[in-house]
Design a protein around this motif. Structure first.
Motif, PDB file in Angstrom:
ATOM      1  N   ARG A 174       0.804  -1.224   0.000  1.00  0.00           N
ATOM      2  CA  ARG A 174       0.000   0.000   0.000  1.00  0.00           C
ATOM      3  C   ARG A 174       0.832   1.267   0.000  1.00  0.00           C
ATOM      4  NH1 ARG A 174      -1.041   1.934   5.357  1.00  0.00           N
ATOM      5  NH2 ARG A 174      -0.137   0.608   6.980  1.00  0.00           N
ATOM      6  N   HIS A 175       2.132   1.169   0.294  1.00  0.00           N
ATOM      7  CA  HIS A 175       2.986   2.355   0.314  1.00  0.00           C
ATOM      8  C   HIS A 175       3.695   2.601  -1.023  1.00  0.00           C
ATOM      9  CE1 HIS A 175       2.454   2.915   4.628  1.00  0.00           C
ATOM     10  NE2 HIS A 175       2.697   1.634   4.796  1.00  0.00           N
ATOM     11  N   SER A 176       3.558   1.669  -1.973  1.00  0.00           N
ATOM     12  CA  SER A 176       4.226   1.819  -3.266  1.00  0.00           C
ATOM     13  C   SER A 176       3.499   0.954  -4.291  1.00  0.00           C
ATOM     14  CB  SER A 176       5.704   1.403  -3.172  1.00  0.00           C
ATOM     15  OG  SER A 176       6.327   1.454  -4.429  1.00  0.00           O
ATOM     16  N   ASN A 177       3.010   1.568  -5.360  1.00  0.00           N
ATOM     17  CA  ASN A 177       2.158   0.848  -6.317  1.00  0.00           C
ATOM     18  C   ASN A 177       2.839  -0.338  -6.984  1.00  0.00           C
ATOM     19  OD1 ASN A 177      -0.061   2.446  -5.852  1.00  0.00           O
ATOM     20  ND2 ASN A 177       0.276   3.792  -7.616  1.00  0.00           N
ATOM     21  N   ASN A 178       4.150  -0.200  -7.284  1.00  0.00           N
ATOM     22  CA  ASN A 178       4.785  -1.249  -8.082  1.00  0.00           C
ATOM     23  C   ASN A 178       5.624  -2.215  -7.247  1.00  0.00           C
ATOM     24  OD1 ASN A 178       7.009   0.442  -7.519  1.00  0.00           O
ATOM     25  ND2 ASN A 178       8.043  -0.225  -9.396  1.00  0.00           N
ATOM     26  N   GLU A 179       5.324  -2.302  -5.940  1.00  0.00           N
ATOM     27  CA  GLU A 179       6.038  -3.247  -5.096  1.00  0.00           C
ATOM     28  C   GLU A 179       5.078  -4.285  -4.519  1.00  0.00           C
ATOM     29  OE1 GLU A 179       9.428  -1.796  -2.495  1.00  0.00           O
ATOM     30  OE2 GLU A 179       8.417   0.097  -2.890  1.00  0.00           O
ATOM     31  N   VAL A 180       5.575  -5.505  -4.412  1.00  0.00           N
ATOM     32  CA  VAL A 180       4.835  -6.598  -3.799  1.00  0.00           C
ATOM     33  C   VAL A 180       5.338  -6.774  -2.369  1.00  0.00           C
ATOM     34  CG1 VAL A 180       4.323  -9.072  -3.883  1.00  0.00           C
ATOM     35  CG2 VAL A 180       4.468  -7.749  -6.000  1.00  0.00           C
ATOM     36  N   PHE A 181       4.408  -6.817  -1.438  1.00  0.00           N
ATOM     37  CA  PHE A 181       4.707  -6.995  -0.024  1.00  0.00           C
ATOM     38  C   PHE A 181       4.662  -8.479   0.319  1.00  0.00           C
ATOM     39  CE2 PHE A 181       2.878  -7.702   4.222  1.00  0.00           C
ATOM     40  CZ  PHE A 181       3.779  -7.052   5.035  1.00  0.00           C
ATOM     41  N   VAL A 182       5.697  -8.952   1.013  1.00  0.00           N
ATOM     42  CA  VAL A 182       5.782 -10.362   1.417  1.00  0.00           C
ATOM     43  C   VAL A 182       5.987 -10.426   2.922  1.00  0.00           C
ATOM     44  CG1 VAL A 182       7.098 -12.510   1.236  1.00  0.00           C
ATOM     45  CG2 VAL A 182       6.712 -11.102  -0.811  1.00  0.00           C
ATOM     46  N   GLU A 183       5.180 -11.228   3.596  1.00  0.00           N
ATOM     47  CA  GLU A 183       5.375 -11.493   5.023  1.00  0.00           C
ATOM     48  C   GLU A 183       5.438 -12.995   5.235  1.00  0.00           C
ATOM     49  OE1 GLU A 183       3.240  -9.745   8.803  1.00  0.00           O
ATOM     50  OE2 GLU A 183       2.158 -11.545   8.153  1.00  0.00           O
ATOM     51  N   VAL A 184       6.499 -13.452   5.871  1.00  0.00           N
ATOM     52  CA  VAL A 184       6.628 -14.848   6.265  1.00  0.00           C
ATOM     53  C   VAL A 184       6.744 -14.909   7.778  1.00  0.00           C
ATOM     54  CG1 VAL A 184       8.000 -16.961   6.118  1.00  0.00           C
ATOM     55  CG2 VAL A 184       7.729 -15.518   4.104  1.00  0.00           C
ATOM     56  N   LYS A 185       5.841 -15.663   8.402  1.00  0.00           N
ATOM     57  CA  LYS A 185       5.892 -15.893   9.854  1.00  0.00           C
ATOM     58  C   LYS A 185       5.933 -17.398  10.085  1.00  0.00           C
ATOM     59  CE  LYS A 185       3.577 -15.121  14.280  1.00  0.00           C
ATOM     60  NZ  LYS A 185       2.466 -14.444  15.006  1.00  0.00           N
ATOM     61  N   THR A 186       6.976 -17.841  10.773  1.00  0.00           N
ATOM     62  CA  THR A 186       7.118 -19.253  11.091  1.00  0.00           C
ATOM     63  C   THR A 186       7.000 -19.449  12.593  1.00  0.00           C
ATOM     64  OG1 THR A 186       8.722 -19.346   9.266  1.00  0.00           O
ATOM     65  CG2 THR A 186       8.452 -21.325  10.583  1.00  0.00           C
ATOM     66  N   VAL A 187       6.142 -20.379  13.005  1.00  0.00           N
ATOM     67  CA  VAL A 187       5.897 -20.645  14.425  1.00  0.00           C
ATOM     68  C   VAL A 187       6.487 -22.005  14.782  1.00  0.00           C
ATOM     69  CG1 VAL A 187       4.158 -20.891  16.230  1.00  0.00           C
ATOM     70  CG2 VAL A 187       3.766 -19.301  14.324  1.00  0.00           C
ATOM     71  N   PHE A 188       7.357 -22.003  15.786  1.00  0.00           N
ATOM     72  CA  PHE A 188       8.054 -23.215  16.213  1.00  0.00           C
ATOM     73  C   PHE A 188       7.588 -23.606  17.617  1.00  0.00           C
ATOM     74  CE2 PHE A 188      10.693 -20.839  13.293  1.00  0.00           C
ATOM     75  CZ  PHE A 188      11.103 -21.806  12.384  1.00  0.00           C
ATOM     76  N   GLY A 189       6.905 -24.734  17.714  1.00  0.00           N
ATOM     77  CA  GLY A 189       6.358 -25.157  18.993  1.00  0.00           C
ATOM     78  C   GLY A 189       6.947 -26.439  19.538  1.00  0.00           C
ATOM     79  N   ARG A 190       7.973 -26.957  18.880  1.00  0.00           N
ATOM     80  CA  ARG A 190       8.551 -28.234  19.300  1.00  0.00           C
ATOM     81  C   ARG A 190      10.020 -28.122  19.691  1.00  0.00           C
ATOM     82  NH1 ARG A 190       6.166 -32.594  14.857  1.00  0.00           N
ATOM     83  NH2 ARG A 190       3.945 -32.061  15.105  1.00  0.00           N
ATOM     84  N   GLN A 191      10.507 -26.890  19.848  1.00  0.00           N
ATOM     85  CA  GLN A 191      11.914 -26.681  20.163  1.00  0.00           C
ATOM     86  C   GLN A 191      12.034 -25.849  21.436  1.00  0.00           C
ATOM     87  OE1 GLN A 191      12.844 -24.976  16.125  1.00  0.00           O
ATOM     88  NE2 GLN A 191      14.629 -26.294  16.278  1.00  0.00           N
ATOM     89  N   ALA A 192      12.157 -26.503  22.575  1.00  0.00           N
ATOM     90  CA  ALA A 192      12.394 -25.764  23.819  1.00  0.00           C
ATOM     91  C   ALA A 192      13.813 -25.210  23.795  1.00  0.00           C
ATOM     92  CB  ALA A 192      12.200 -26.681  25.015  1.00  0.00           C
ATOM     93  N   ILE A 193      13.963 -23.940  24.178  1.00  0.00           N
ATOM     94  CA  ILE A 193      15.248 -23.252  24.089  1.00  0.00           C
ATOM     95  C   ILE A 193      15.640 -22.732  25.461  1.00  0.00           C
ATOM     96  CG2 ILE A 193      16.452 -21.269  23.084  1.00  0.00           C
ATOM     97  CD1 ILE A 193      14.630 -21.577  20.644  1.00  0.00           C
TER      98      ILE A 193
END
Length: 230
Positions: A174-193
């Motif tokens: 929405r801030h620039s007509n000729n750009e594609v916005f990409v969001e990647v969110k990865t959720v890790f629930g099996r790795q205790a740290i």
């Protein structure tokens, strides 16, 4: 499509058992971080159930947000590279866990947002909706309203080969007509740290970033071809 994207957001969320926010412990943590490359310029503890450390550099913000059951380490409108953010996370995460009294991070998530500039399209809405999704003439007759943003959403479940549940959003920016916005969110629930080994946080941050460059970019590139004049 431009092969080099513009990263605008990093966030690592670290979730643990609920713990009270203690002013004295957070003030000490703020000072301890000030002696490292993960320092922040300001501290805000005006709310009982939330605190934050933050720095402002023009539009860019560095944030460390504290809630009873989690911390979020955020770079908004990022003006630093991934390598700098990774080093800040490497330094800060163990100190945060020790200061908060969290023996383990039981769930964590990594979010990376970036934008790609298109080569053959001036409007990312046309590129995504009309071209990639073949929806030309099939949207407006039904909704009869202008489109501010539009795009695609995917959820990829965890598998034996791929750790974490991956959420992918691809939208017109929405801030620039000729750009594609990409969001990647990865959720890790099996790795205790634990505080003595935060390497999984850094590895998963890197893998989430690589998903954009190695998977999302070629997916989008296949559609960014010269527009036929016919």
């Amino acid at each position: 499509m431009q092969s080099e994207d513009r990263v605008i957001h990093f966030c690592v969320e670290m979730i643990h058992r609920p713990l009270a926010l203690k002013r004295q412990e957070l003030q000490k943590l703020y000072y301890d971080l000030s002696q490292t490359r993960a320092a922040y310029d300001n501290i805000d503890m005006n709310e009982a159930v939330q605190a934050k450390f933050y720095s402002q550099r023009g539009k860019a913000q560095s944030l460390l947000v504290f809630l009873p059951d989690r911390e979020l380490m955020v770079e908004e409108w990022a003006d630093i590279p991934l390598s700098t953010y990774t080093e800040k996370l490497r330094l800060a995460a163990p100190m945060i866990m020790k200061a908060r009294g969290a023996s383990q991070i039981v769930v964590h998530s990594v979010t990376v947002r970036s934008t790609f500039a298109l080569t053959h399209y001036e409007d990312a809405r046309v590129f995504l909706l009309d071209n990639a999704c073949q929806l030309a003439g099939r949207v407006n007759p039904f909704f009869q309203r202008p489109i501010a943003t539009g795009g695609l959403r995917f959820v990829f479940p965890e598998t034996s080969e791929h750790a974490g549940v991956l959420h992918l959003n691809i939208e017109s920016f929405r801030h620039s007509n000729n750009e594609v916005f990409v969001e990647v969110k990865t959720v890790f629930g099996r790795q205790a740290i634990g505080a003595d080994n935060v390497e999984p946080l850094l590895t998963n941050l890197q893998h989430t970033r690589q998903f954009i460059t190695e998977r999302v970019y070629p997916f989008l590139q296949q559609f960014d071809t010269p527009v036929s004049s016919l």
